[in-house]
Design a protein around this motif. Structure first.
Motif, mmCIF file in Angstrom:
data_model
loop_
_atom_site.group_PDB
_atom_site.id
_atom_site.type_symbol
_atom_site.label_atom_id
_atom_site.label_comp_id
_atom_site.label_asym_id
_atom_site.label_seq_id
_atom_site.Cartn_x
_atom_site.Cartn_y
_atom_site.Cartn_z
ATOM 1 N N GLU B 109 87.869 29.029 26.149
ATOM 2 C CA GLU B 109 86.548 29.386 25.636
ATOM 3 C C GLU B 109 86.002 30.659 26.284
ATOM 4 N N ARG B 114 87.830 36.174 23.435
ATOM 5 C CA ARG B 114 86.731 35.355 22.893
ATOM 6 C C ARG B 114 85.382 36.014 23.128
ATOM 7 N N ASP B 211 80.714 24.090 18.279
ATOM 8 C CA ASP B 211 80.393 24.639 19.588
ATOM 9 C C ASP B 211 81.316 24.059 20.661
ATOM 10 N N MET B 212 81.043 24.395 21.925
ATOM 11 C CA MET B 212 81.926 23.988 23.012
ATOM 12 C C MET B 212 81.938 22.466 23.223
ATOM 13 N N MET B 215 84.096 21.113 20.565
ATOM 14 C CA MET B 215 85.496 21.412 20.860
ATOM 15 C C MET B 215 86.042 20.439 21.902
#
Lengths: 64, 401
Positions: B109, B114, B211-212, B215
């Protein structure tokens, strides 16, 4: 000049990519990849600096 | 009655500069005992650049996991179960290989590539903060209109935290990092934080977004416990806005005090990257990072330290070590300062460093170009430094143009 990159030690900080983008890259997981087998002379200084800066100590200069 | 808190030596500064005593320690023995960190056990304070780097590089002998820093004079503050729960997912509280497992889930990420993909969105966020400043009209507080909203919105979007909640979590983060508050109060805030994040994690599990948090649930949901998810997300939320924000505020003040260098950041695009590195070094907002605990007897700066002792690193003193860099007290954006330890070093080197660099790289020149006549709106000696904060910053920065 040759560089050895230990992908098991790498923590994906990306310092090498910022320092010497012609020599180092990150794979999709963020882990270091070498872009060249022999570092051309014009990139040698940056490549060496990346070795010194690498936070995890994953990079080594093998031969000059 | 509560005694007025005393700031430990490694946090003491005179404006931008580590206090003289820190420099003297570094340039004489290199190491000194600090009596106590807010009621905890005494610690060895390491100040030289080489020693700090050596400790940070050696997770085997200097452990983040076995920390004694939660001990207070009232004895243990947590049950073992509670400690385990609080530690879960907090990368900074683990050594390899546990640390490596968590960190590797997040490294994809934060790759340089990125970050470049995020660039257009960060530019938008910065421009919109500048529009807000313009609309508000001068003078404005740069911290609350610019320095804080930019990183806060960026990390909220990345992580999947509703920006509408910022009032409450910014306030909690402020209390969590305020070292003048009693440890018990800060611990209570940390529990509130976990509760908030637990709700978000529950929501994200029901409907994982792009979003993270989404994920982590999609790709690592089977490997991560609920407590770990909460821990990872809480750490990223705190680390994502209370750090870059402090750099944007202090960095702007530093440039205002060095007008020639400010002009170069504004007018010479090639100067921005070196300026960001030099500001990181010179300001060193993180006083010390996580205290380490020695796992065996070790030697630092010629001194033997027994096993089980607390070691604290004076990052600002190390970044101004004359053996690391020439004329270290001077801010000189021309030199770029590679090798500083403002993001730490070793396996715990700041995960968000590429994001922080990108945000600063965009925000500083954008601010200076939009307001070429930016100036302090209060006398220079009245700027309010946030002294009792785990991460150095400004309470406010009134500016005009």
């Amino acid at each position: 000049m040759k560089i050895a990159a230990d992908r098991g030690t790498c923590i994906g900080a990306g310092m090498c990519v910022l320092t010497a983008p012609a020599v180092y890259d990150q794979d999709d997981d963020g882990i270091v990849e070498l872009l060249v087998e022999d570092v051309p002379p014009q990139d040698a200084e940056a490549a060496r600096q990346a070795v010194a800066l690498c936070p995890s100590g994953a990079l080594r200069v093998l031969e000059d | 009655m509560t005694e007025a808190p005393v700031l430990p030596l490694h946090m003491q500064r005179d404006q931008f500069d580590p206090v003289d005593e820190l420099g003297r320690t570094r340039d004489s023995g290199g190491i000194t005992m600090v009596p106590s960190l807010f009621g905890g056990p005494p610690a060895y304070l390491v100040t030289r650049y080489e020693d700090v780097r050596a400790v940070l590089s050696d997770a085997e002998h200097f452990s983040n996991a076995r920390t004694r820093s939660f001990e207070t004079e009232d004895g243990p503050q947590f049950t073992e179960d509670e400690l385990e729960q609080m530690r879960a997912g907090q990368m900074l509280a683990f050594d390899p290989p546990e640390h490596t497992r968590l960190r590797r889930m997040l490294t994809p990420e934060f790759t340089v590539r990125r970050m470049r993909r995020l660039e257009p969105r960060i530019v938008e966020i910065v421009e919109s903060a500048l529009d807000d400043m313009e609309r508000a009209g001068k003078p404005v507080d740069l911290v609350s209109t610019f320095a804080l909203p930019i990183p806060s919105l960026v990390i909220c979007e990345l992580l999947g935290v509703p920006y509408a909640d910022r009032g409450e979590f910014q306030q909690r983060t402020g209390r969590l990092l305020d070292v003048s508050l009693p440890m018990k109060e800060r611990i209570a805030v940390s529990r509130e934080n976990r509760k908030y994040m637990a709700r978000l994690v529950e929501g994200a599990k029901a409907a994982p977004g792009e979003d993270m948090l989404g994920m982590l649930i999609r790709e690592h949901g089977d490997d991560l416990s609920n407590d770990e998810l909460i821990g990872v997300a809480s750490l990223l939320l705190i680390a994502g806005h209370e750090t870059t924000s402090n750099m944007l505020g202090l960095g702007t003040l530093a440039l205002l005090r060095h007008p020639d260098q400010l002009k170069r950041v504004r007018d010479e695009p090639d100067m921005v990257s070196p300026a960001v590195e030099e500001l990181l070094r010179w300001i060193s907002i993180v006083h010390s990072g996580v205290p380490r605990t020695t796992t065996t007897e070790v030697e630092i700066a010629g001194q033997t330290i027994p096993a089980g002792e607390l070691v604290v690193l004076a990052l600002p003193a190390a970044n101004r070590d004359p053996s690391f860099i020439e004329d270290p007290e001077r801010l000189d954006i021309g030199r770029g300062a590679p090798g500083h330890v403002a993001f730490g070093h070793g396996v715990h080197h700041c995960l968000g460093a590429p994001l922080a660099r990108m945000e600063m790289h965009i925000a500083f020149p954008a601010l200076l170009r939009r307001f070429p006549d930016l100036a302090l709106a209060v006398p220079d000696d009245q700027v309010d430094f946030h002294t009792f904060n785990a991460i150095y910053g400004l309470r406010s920065l009134p500016v005009t143009w």
